[in-house]
Write a protein that holds these residues in place. Structure first.
Motif, short mmCIF file in Angstrom:
data_model
loop_
_atom_site.label_atom_id
_atom_site.label_comp_id
_atom_site.label_asym_id
_atom_site.label_seq_id
_atom_site.Cartn_x
_atom_site.Cartn_y
_atom_site.Cartn_z
N LEU A 64 0.47 -1.40 0.36
CA LEU A 64 -0.36 -0.25 0.04
C LEU A 64 1.35 1.50 0.09
O LEU A 64 0.13 2.73 -0.63
CB LEU A 64 -0.83 -0.51 1.13
CG LEU A 64 -1.79 -1.56 1.28
CD1 LEU A 64 -2.75 -1.37 2.20
CD2 LEU A 64 -2.99 -1.10 0.22
N VAL A 65 2.22 1.77 1.29
CA VAL A 65 2.61 2.15 0.52
C VAL A 65 3.34 2.49 -0.68
O VAL A 65 3.57 3.78 -0.69
CB VAL A 65 3.79 2.57 2.22
CG1 VAL A 65 4.77 3.27 1.62
CG2 VAL A 65 3.06 2.53 2.93
N MET A 66 3.91 1.90 -1.54
CA MET A 66 4.74 2.04 -2.67
C MET A 66 3.89 2.20 -3.49
O MET A 66 3.46 3.30 -4.51
CB MET A 66 5.16 0.03 -2.70
CG MET A 66 5.93 -0.39 -2.04
SD MET A 66 7.88 1.49 -2.76
CE MET A 66 7.55 0.78 -4.73
N THR A 67 1.97 1.74 -3.35
CA THR A 67 1.30 2.41 -4.32
C THR A 67 1.17 4.09 -4.47
O THR A 67 1.00 4.95 -5.24
CB THR A 67 0.13 0.72 -4.54
OG1 THR A 67 0.21 0.44 -4.03
CG2 THR A 67 -0.60 2.00 -4.83
N MET A 68 0.91 3.76 -2.50
CA MET A 68 1.10 5.30 -2.62
C MET A 68 1.73 6.24 -3.19
O MET A 68 1.93 7.99 -2.84
CB MET A 68 0.48 5.57 -1.58
CG MET A 68 -1.15 5.35 -0.68
SD MET A 68 -1.28 5.44 1.50
CE MET A 68 -1.03 3.29 1.51
N ALA A 69 2.75 5.82 -2.75
CA ALA A 69 4.51 6.96 -3.26
C ALA A 69 4.60 6.84 -4.81
O ALA A 69 4.62 7.68 -5.00
CB ALA A 69 5.57 5.54 -2.65
N ARG A 70 4.28 6.13 -5.31
CA ARG A 70 4.15 6.42 -6.80
C ARG A 70 2.73 7.02 -7.27
O ARG A 70 2.80 7.70 -8.68
CB ARG A 70 3.23 4.46 -7.18
CG ARG A 70 4.69 4.16 -7.98
CD ARG A 70 4.46 2.43 -9.13
NE ARG A 70 4.72 1.74 -7.69
CZ ARG A 70 3.15 0.65 -8.12
NH1 ARG A 70 2.12 1.00 -8.87
NH2 ARG A 70 3.36 -0.51 -7.03
N HIS A 71 1.61 7.35 -5.93
CA HIS A 71 1.05 8.42 -6.80
C HIS A 71 0.79 9.99 -6.16
O HIS A 71 -0.40 10.04 -5.87
CB HIS A 71 -0.55 7.40 -6.93
CG HIS A 71 -0.20 6.28 -7.98
ND1 HIS A 71 -0.03 5.28 -7.95
CD2 HIS A 71 -0.90 6.55 -8.82
CE1 HIS A 71 -0.72 4.55 -8.80
NE2 HIS A 71 -1.20 5.14 -9.17
N GLY A 72 1.98 9.46 -6.24
CA GLY A 72 1.89 11.53 -5.15
C GLY A 72 2.50 11.27 -3.85
O GLY A 72 2.87 12.52 -3.58
N ALA A 73 2.15 10.83 -3.19
CA ALA A 73 3.02 10.79 -1.61
C ALA A 73 4.79 11.54 -1.98
O ALA A 73 5.23 10.47 -2.13
CB ALA A 73 2.57 9.76 -1.11
N SER A 74 4.20 12.52 -0.53
CA SER A 74 5.78 13.48 -0.65
C SER A 74 6.67 11.96 -0.43
O SER A 74 6.35 11.44 0.79
CB SER A 74 5.91 14.48 -0.10
OG SER A 74 5.65 14.15 1.38
#
Length: 165
Positions: A64-74
């Motif tokens: 989940l963290v990887m997915t969120m990082a790929r979609h713009g999380a700083s």
């Protein structure tokens, strides 16, 4: 008035965000304790499986963290998310106390809220590809740390049982 969730329906990442929300709910809030408003998910249930359950929960959270990082999380938001999953995994791996902790901490929902606040504050930066390598390295290091802690815990339990017998 446009709500936060409708904002995602017009973006190319909306399907990924729906998926992230769905998995986070499944892990942390899918089920309701009958007669109460208390909710829990698969994470605390998996915690009852020694080592394998903790590793499975960690794997889902890391994904989940990887997915969120790929979609713009700083980078800062990703770092805070990693702290959440480390706490969830390390404390959650302690027998009995960790199982109770897992019912209340809900790291995946915390991470979704972090990302939601990140979007609402207007800090969305695009793809987040700059932090993906750092996240991968952090996840591998955390995984190794988890294995080491679980090994130490198993060794300690074995020593205590050997002393009793």
């Amino acid at each position: 008035m446009e709500t936060h969730n409708t904002r995602y329906t017009r973006t190319p990442q909306s399907e990924k965000m729906k998926w992230v929300n769905h998995v986070a709910k499944l892990m942390d809030n899918q089920f309701r304790m009958p007669g109460t408003n208390f909710r829990f998910g698969l994470d605390p249930i998996l915690g009852f499986l020694p080592v394998a359950g903790d590793l499975a929960s960690f794997g889902v959270s890391a994904m989940l963290v990887m997915t969120m990082a790929r979609h713009g999380a700083s980078g800062k938001v990703v770092a805070l998310m990693l702290v959440n999953i480390v706490l969830d995994t390390l404390i959650g791996s302690i027998p009995v106390l960790g199982n109770i902790f897992d019912f209340f901490f809900k790291a995946n929902q915390r991470n979704v809220r972090l990302l939601t606040r990140h979007y609402e504050e207007g800090k969305y930066q695009g793809s987040g590809k700059g932090v993906i390598i750092g996240v991968l390295v952090a996840i591998v290091v955390l995984f190794i740390l988890l294995i080491w802690v679980l090994w130490q815990l198993a060794e300690w339990i074995y020593t205590q049982l050997a002393a009793i017998l």
